[in-house]
Design a protein around this motif. Structure first.
Motif: not given
Length: 83
Positions: A46-51, A53-57
Motif C-alpha cells: 500500500e505504501v509503495a502504491a501511494k509512493d 501515485k505521488a511520483q506520477n503526479i
C-alpha cells in the motif's frame, strides 16, 4: 542428516508428552507469525502504491510546467519586443 518426513510429527508428539497443548501453541504461534508477515507485506504494498501515485503526479506537474514555460517565455519576449 537424512530427511525424515516423520521427524516433525515425532517432535510435536514429544512436545505434547512434555507439555500437553504445546504443539497447538506452536502451530498457533506459527500462524500468527505468518499473518503478521502477510499484513506487513500488504502495508508495504500500500505504501509503495501511494509512493508511485505521488511520483506520477509529480511527473505530470513537471512535464506540464516544462511544456508551458517555453511558451510563456516566448510570449513574454514577444511582448517585450513589441513594447
Amino acid at each position: 542428516m537424512a530427511f525424515r518426513p516423520t521427524a516433525d510429527r515425532d517432535e510435536f508428539a514429544g512436545y505434547e508428552r512434555i507439555q500437553p497443548g504445546a504443539a497447538d501453541r506452536i502451530i498457533t504461534m506459527a500462524e500468527k507469525s505468518l499473518n503478521a508477515e502477510i499484513e506487513a507485506q500488504r502495508t508495504s504494498n500500500e505504501v509503495a502504491a501511494k509512493d508511485h501515485k505521488a511520483q506520477n503526479i509529480c511527473m505530470i506537474i513537471a512535464t506540464t510546467a516544462y511544456s508551458i514555460l517555453p511558451i510563456i517565455g516566448f510570449g513574454s519576449a514577444v511582448v517585450c519586443a513589441a513594447l
